[in-house]
Design an enzyme around this catalytic site. Structure first.
Site, mmCIF file in Angstrom:
data_model
loop_
_atom_site.group_PDB
_atom_site.id
_atom_site.type_symbol
_atom_site.label_atom_id
_atom_site.label_comp_id
_atom_site.label_asym_id
_atom_site.label_seq_id
_atom_site.Cartn_x
_atom_site.Cartn_y
_atom_site.Cartn_z
ATOM 1 N N LEU A 60 -10.528 -43.810 2.041
ATOM 2 C CA LEU A 60 -11.744 -44.269 2.688
ATOM 3 C C LEU A 60 -12.385 -43.062 3.357
ATOM 4 O O LEU A 60 -11.684 -42.225 3.933
ATOM 5 C CB LEU A 60 -11.443 -45.336 3.755
ATOM 6 C CG LEU A 60 -10.970 -46.711 3.265
ATOM 7 C CD1 LEU A 60 -10.663 -47.616 4.455
ATOM 8 C CD2 LEU A 60 -12.000 -47.356 2.357
ATOM 9 N N ASP A 61 -13.706 -42.968 3.287
ATOM 10 C CA ASP A 61 -14.396 -41.874 3.975
ATOM 11 C C ASP A 61 -14.032 -41.897 5.459
ATOM 12 O O ASP A 61 -13.799 -42.971 6.036
ATOM 13 C CB ASP A 61 -15.915 -42.019 3.833
ATOM 14 C CG ASP A 61 -16.384 -41.858 2.400
ATOM 15 O OD1 ASP A 61 -15.620 -41.318 1.577
ATOM 16 O OD2 ASP A 61 -17.521 -42.275 2.108
ATOM 17 N N ARG A 62 -14.018 -40.731 6.066
ATOM 18 C CA ARG A 62 -13.606 -40.608 7.465
ATOM 19 C C ARG A 62 -14.318 -41.601 8.403
ATOM 20 O O ARG A 62 -13.675 -42.234 9.238
ATOM 21 C CB ARG A 62 -13.806 -39.170 7.939
ATOM 22 C CG ARG A 62 -13.387 -38.956 9.385
ATOM 23 C CD ARG A 62 -13.335 -37.489 9.744
ATOM 24 N NE ARG A 62 -12.850 -37.316 11.094
ATOM 25 C CZ ARG A 62 -12.243 -36.228 11.545
ATOM 26 N NH1 ARG A 62 -12.045 -35.202 10.736
ATOM 27 N NH2 ARG A 62 -11.817 -36.141 12.790
ATOM 28 N N VAL A 64 -15.440 -44.503 7.890
ATOM 29 C CA VAL A 64 -15.312 -45.890 7.428
ATOM 30 C C VAL A 64 -13.980 -46.464 7.882
ATOM 31 O O VAL A 64 -12.957 -45.778 7.892
ATOM 32 C CB VAL A 64 -15.427 -45.956 5.891
ATOM 33 C CG1 VAL A 64 -15.242 -47.384 5.386
ATOM 34 C CG2 VAL A 64 -16.763 -45.383 5.440
#
Length: 250
Positions: A60-62, A64
């Protein structure tokens, strides 16, 4: 130790709700990441000598938050990675977008090309050199003229896909300055949450689904817990979505 909700754990899987602002794995920032935090926790809880194995299945993107699964065995990691590659790994999300999409429910099909140096993607309406197809379905759950609460089902797993595709149709995610939301202050969080993961269990082969719903606070406070739960249930068919805070913590 940071309070990270554990959604499910057995001998093969560890499913957690990632807090926004933490990298999925170590990066150039040097900040403590999910993989390291969870390995430390497993080592302490089970009094394990030496190195602890934990496989990173997806990211997951940081900025998110939400559901993430890790593999506790190498066999589990291999089988889950294959489920991702073969698209037998379902993912749904919810987000808050600036504005309101032109239609309440639709499939978006674009082509995405990543710029590795800038860590940003470009979106095209038609095939383009080095661009890969990106497909998702979305449904508006609640909206006014200013913002929309949207449920999303991914059909491909491209970098920054939801963020970039919704920005491309004129609805950047709240807090996402990288893709066009210039209305608020810079933040380590954006209004995007991983609400469910669905895949065959790596050992039993049973189809399993795990849910996570953000609390109606902070960036999500515009909507009630009931609205957030409704967004989480949109693409799973579940009537009762458990809120992750009811689970146990590390």
């Amino acid at each position: 130790m940071m309070r990270i909700p554990i959604l499910y754990e057995d001998n093969h899987l560890l499913v957690v709700a990632k807090p926004p602002g933490i990298p999925s794995q170590g990066d150039e920032s040097g900040d403590l990441d999910m993989l390291t935090l969870l390995k430390l926790d497993l080592k302490e809880r089970y009094n394990k000598p030496g190195n602890v194995f934990l496989g990173l299945v997806h990211r997951l993107d940081r900025p998110v938050g939400g559901a993430m699964v890790f593999a506790k065995t190498s066999k589990g990691a291999s089988r889950l990675s294959e489920a991702v590659r073969s698209r037998h790994f379902g993912k749904t999300y919810m987000c808050i977008a600036q504005g309101k999409p032109a239609v309440s429910e639709a499939d978006l099909i674009h082509y995405i090309r990543k710029d590795q140096k800038r860590n940003q993607v470009a979106v095209f309406d038609k095939p383009a050199p080095d661009a890969k197809d990106a497909r998702l379905s979305y449904r508006i759950v609640a909206a006014d003229e200013e913002r929309s609460l949207i449920a999303v089902k991914l059909h491909t797993g491209r970098p920054h896909q939801i963020r970039a595709q919704l920005a491309h149709i004129g609805c950047p995610l709240v807090g996402d300055m990288k893709y066009g939301d210039c209305r608020g202050a810079a933040s380590s969080h954006i209004a995007l949450w991983s609400t469910s993961l669905s895949f065959p269990h790596p050992v039993t082969k049973e189809q399993v689904t795990f849910h996570s719903v953000p609390d109606s606070t902070g960036i999500w406070s515009r909507y009630t817990n009931e609205q957030l739960e409704a967004a989480a249930a949109c693409y799973t068919g579940d009537d009762d979505i458990p809120i992750h805070k009811k689970g146990r913590y590390l």
